[in-house]
Write an enzyme that holds these catalytic residues in place. Structure first.
Site, PDB file in Angstrom:
ATOM      1  N   LYS A 179       0.780  -1.016  -0.192  1.00  0.00           N
ATOM      2  CA  LYS A 179      -0.943  -0.018  -0.068  1.00  0.00           C
ATOM      3  C   LYS A 179       1.223   1.269   0.033  1.00  0.00           C
ATOM      4  CE  LYS A 179      -1.735  -0.928   3.974  1.00  0.00           C
ATOM      5  NZ  LYS A 179      -1.579  -2.282   4.413  1.00  0.00           N
TER       6      LYS A 179
ATOM      7  N   ARG B  41      -9.825   0.742   9.096  1.00  0.00           N
ATOM      8  CA  ARG B  41      -8.924  -0.637   9.533  1.00  0.00           C
ATOM      9  C   ARG B  41      -9.624  -1.745  10.243  1.00  0.00           C
ATOM     10  NH1 ARG B  41      -3.159   0.347   8.958  1.00  0.00           N
ATOM     11  NH2 ARG B  41      -2.678  -1.538   9.664  1.00  0.00           N
TER      12      ARG B  41
ATOM     13  N   ARG C 295      11.946  -5.518   4.782  1.00  0.00           N
ATOM     14  CA  ARG C 295      11.763  -4.936   5.054  1.00  0.00           C
ATOM     15  C   ARG C 295      12.573  -4.740   6.470  1.00  0.00           C
ATOM     16  NH1 ARG C 295       6.103  -1.946   5.535  1.00  0.00           N
ATOM     17  NH2 ARG C 295       5.977  -2.952   7.421  1.00  0.00           N
TER      18      ARG C 295
ATOM     19  N   ARG D 213      11.994  -1.660  11.375  1.00  0.00           N
ATOM     20  CA  ARG D 213      10.211  -1.010  11.610  1.00  0.00           C
ATOM     21  C   ARG D 213      10.638  -2.199  13.344  1.00  0.00           C
ATOM     22  NH1 ARG D 213       5.920   0.334   8.007  1.00  0.00           N
ATOM     23  NH2 ARG D 213       3.922  -0.842   9.394  1.00  0.00           N
TER      24      ARG D 213
ATOM     25  N   ARG E 220      -0.485  -8.551  13.566  1.00  0.00           N
ATOM     26  CA  ARG E 220      -0.694  -7.909  12.932  1.00  0.00           C
ATOM     27  C   ARG E 220      -1.277  -8.601  10.989  1.00  0.00           C
ATOM     28  NH1 ARG E 220       4.388  -5.096  10.507  1.00  0.00           N
ATOM     29  NH2 ARG E 220       3.180  -4.358   8.868  1.00  0.00           N
TER      30      ARG E 220
HETATM   31  P1  AP5 Z   1       4.816  -1.306   1.757  1.00  0.00           P
HETATM   32  O1  AP5 Z   1       4.691  -1.148   1.122  1.00  0.00           O
HETATM   33  O2  AP5 Z   1       5.670  -0.981   2.744  1.00  0.00           O
HETATM   34  O3  AP5 Z   1       3.221  -2.196   2.160  1.00  0.00           O
HETATM   35  P2  AP5 Z   1       2.353  -2.275   3.292  1.00  0.00           P
HETATM   36  O4  AP5 Z   1       1.146  -2.377   2.694  1.00  0.00           O
HETATM   37  O5  AP5 Z   1       2.075  -0.270   3.010  1.00  0.00           O
HETATM   38  O6  AP5 Z   1       2.778  -3.030   4.225  1.00  0.00           O
HETATM   39  P3  AP5 Z   1       2.890  -1.637   6.150  1.00  0.00           P
HETATM   40  O7  AP5 Z   1       3.707  -2.883   6.822  1.00  0.00           O
HETATM   41  O8  AP5 Z   1       3.579  -0.487   6.399  1.00  0.00           O
HETATM   42  O9  AP5 Z   1       1.577  -2.192   5.975  1.00  0.00           O
HETATM   43  P4  AP5 Z   1       0.513  -1.906   7.464  1.00  0.00           P
HETATM   44  O10 AP5 Z   1      -1.253  -2.026   7.195  1.00  0.00           O
HETATM   45  O11 AP5 Z   1       1.362  -3.546   8.141  1.00  0.00           O
HETATM   46  O12 AP5 Z   1       0.946  -0.358   8.446  1.00  0.00           O
HETATM   47  P5  AP5 Z   1       0.823   0.713   9.107  1.00  0.00           P
HETATM   48  O13 AP5 Z   1       1.887   1.309   8.579  1.00  0.00           O
HETATM   49  O14 AP5 Z   1      -0.634   1.296   8.319  1.00  0.00           O
HETATM   50  O15 AP5 Z   1       5.614  -2.627   1.432  1.00  0.00           O
HETATM   51  C1  AP5 Z   1       6.085  -4.010   2.274  1.00  0.00           C
HETATM   52  C2  AP5 Z   1       7.586  -4.131   1.784  1.00  0.00           C
HETATM   53  O16 AP5 Z   1       7.078  -4.834   0.237  1.00  0.00           O
HETATM   54  C3  AP5 Z   1       8.732  -3.327   1.860  1.00  0.00           C
HETATM   55  O17 AP5 Z   1       9.226  -2.861   1.815  1.00  0.00           O
HETATM   56  C4  AP5 Z   1       9.013  -2.640  -0.598  1.00  0.00           C
HETATM   57  O18 AP5 Z   1       9.527  -2.192  -0.664  1.00  0.00           O
HETATM   58  C5  AP5 Z   1       8.058  -4.059  -0.293  1.00  0.00           C
HETATM   59  N1  AP5 Z   1       7.305  -4.558  -1.414  1.00  0.00           N
HETATM   60  C6  AP5 Z   1       5.685  -3.466  -2.436  1.00  0.00           C
HETATM   61  N2  AP5 Z   1       6.207  -4.151  -3.748  1.00  0.00           N
HETATM   62  C7  AP5 Z   1       6.224  -5.113  -3.481  1.00  0.00           C
HETATM   63  C8  AP5 Z   1       6.179  -5.636  -5.190  1.00  0.00           C
HETATM   64  N3  AP5 Z   1       5.946  -4.959  -5.755  1.00  0.00           N
HETATM   65  N4  AP5 Z   1       7.417  -6.631  -4.878  1.00  0.00           N
HETATM   66  C9  AP5 Z   1       8.549  -6.457  -4.239  1.00  0.00           C
HETATM   67  N5  AP5 Z   1       8.640  -6.175  -3.197  1.00  0.00           N
HETATM   68  C10 AP5 Z   1       7.481  -5.552  -2.388  1.00  0.00           C
HETATM   69  O19 AP5 Z   1      -0.070   0.634  10.529  1.00  0.00           O
HETATM   70  C11 AP5 Z   1       1.037   0.099  11.270  1.00  0.00           C
HETATM   71  C12 AP5 Z   1       1.033   0.210  12.647  1.00  0.00           C
HETATM   72  O20 AP5 Z   1      -0.127   1.498  13.221  1.00  0.00           O
HETATM   73  C13 AP5 Z   1      -0.602  -1.005  13.149  1.00  0.00           C
HETATM   74  O21 AP5 Z   1       0.182  -2.338  13.049  1.00  0.00           O
HETATM   75  C14 AP5 Z   1      -1.438  -0.111  13.632  1.00  0.00           C
HETATM   76  O22 AP5 Z   1      -1.049  -0.227  15.227  1.00  0.00           O
HETATM   77  C15 AP5 Z   1      -1.150   1.749  13.396  1.00  0.00           C
HETATM   78  N6  AP5 Z   1      -2.195   1.996  12.860  1.00  0.00           N
HETATM   79  C16 AP5 Z   1      -2.301   2.020  11.217  1.00  0.00           C
HETATM   80  N7  AP5 Z   1      -3.883   2.752  11.182  1.00  0.00           N
HETATM   81  C17 AP5 Z   1      -4.170   3.188  12.263  1.00  0.00           C
HETATM   82  C18 AP5 Z   1      -5.100   3.166  12.405  1.00  0.00           C
HETATM   83  N8  AP5 Z   1      -6.416   2.746  10.628  1.00  0.00           N
HETATM   84  N9  AP5 Z   1      -6.567   2.161  12.945  1.00  0.00           N
HETATM   85  C19 AP5 Z   1      -5.659   1.968  14.127  1.00  0.00           C
HETATM   86  N10 AP5 Z   1      -3.852   2.095  14.033  1.00  0.00           N
HETATM   87  C20 AP5 Z   1      -3.494   2.089  13.361  1.00  0.00           C
END
Ligand code: AP5
Length: 193
Positions: free
Chosen positions: A13, A88, A127, A133, A144
């Site tokens: 994402k 979420r 990552r 991270r 997660r």
């Molecule tokens: P990446 O693009 O970082 O994937 P992502 O889907 O953004 O993954 P996240 O782990 O950041 O998502 P998340 O939803 O768990 O975390 P968030 O920050 O929202 O890609 C991942 C890896 O793959 C990278 O290394 C990238 O280079 C690689 N990659 C990407 N595309 C690729 C491809 N096509 N081929 C090969 N490699 C590829 O949330 C974190 C925490 O914050 C949550 O757990 C929660 O505690 C809190 N939080 C955030 N939002 C909320 C909310 N709305 N409500 C409550 N808590 C929240």
């Protein structure tokens, strides 16, 4: 264009939102990035969020909504946005709809990136090695993914009921996935294929 990006942790994402923001001329708004910035800055909100994030749980709906409202009020979000990491759960979905209805700016489309779980585990391990991270440890990733299946999957169902969900294959080269997303945008979107 007001776009929600859905998908499991590690589905791409954040990566895709960063690639598409210039193409679409709208900002990438990630609640995860906003929370991580608050943790780094050591704000009261960040102090509250830190342990919750490191446990792989969701930060309270109230905190995240307040933060999001502030971000959406900034001038660059007036023409649209790519929302990553929100909503979420169904409560956040309802809060977002109320907020956007008040602004007269409903979500146009929700794109769900689909990636098999073994590939997700591989990507997150990559990552973790590169960025360190705090929530990318194997135990936290498992939690997660569990929270995602339990609380966030129903959000995709909600957008499907509204006829606004598009499911996109998130496996492949980055540019290839971006093209699939652009091709799934509603007709009339700036860069819809
Ligand atoms: P990446 O693009 O970082 O994937 P992502 O889907 O953004 O993954 P996240 O782990 O950041 O998502 P998340 O939803 O768990 O975390 P968030 O920050 O929202 O890609 C991942 C890896 O793959 C990278 O290394 C990238 O280079 C690689 N990659 C990407 N595309 C690729 C491809 N096509 N081929 C090969 N490699 C590829 O949330 C974190 C925490 O914050 C949550 O757990 C929660 O505690 C809190 N939080 C955030 N939002 C909320 C909310 N709305 N409500 C409550 N808590 C929240």
């Amino acid at each position: 264009m007001r776009l929600v990006l859905l998908g499991a942790p590690g589905s791409g994402k954040g990566t895709q939102a960063d690639l598409l923001k210039a193409e679409l001329g709208i900002p990438h708004i990630s609640t995860g990035d906003l929370l991580r910035a608050a943790v780094r800055a050591g704000t009261p909100l960040g102090l509250k969020a830190k342990a919750v994030m490191e446990a792989g749980q969701l930060v309270s709906d109230e905190i995240v909504l307040g933060m999001l409202e502030e971000r959406l009020a900034q001038a660059d979000a007036a023409a649209g946005f790519i929302l990553d990491g929100y909503p979420r759960n169904l409560a956040q979905c309802a809060a977002l709809e109320t907020l956007l209805a008040r602004l007269g700016q409903p979500i146009d489309v929700a794109i769900k990136l689909e990636v098999p779980s073994e590939l997700i585990v591989e990507r997150i391990a990559g990552r973790a090695a590169e960025q360190g991270r705090k929530d990318d440890t194997p135990e936290t990733v498992r939690e997660r993914l569990r929270v995602y299946a339990e609380q966030t999957e129903p959000v995709a169902g909600h957008f499907a009921q509204l006829g606004k969900l598009r499911v996109v294959d998130g496996v492949g080269e980055l540019a290839e996935v971006s093209q699939r997303i652009l091709g799934a945008l509603p007709a009339g979107a700036p860069s819809a294929a």
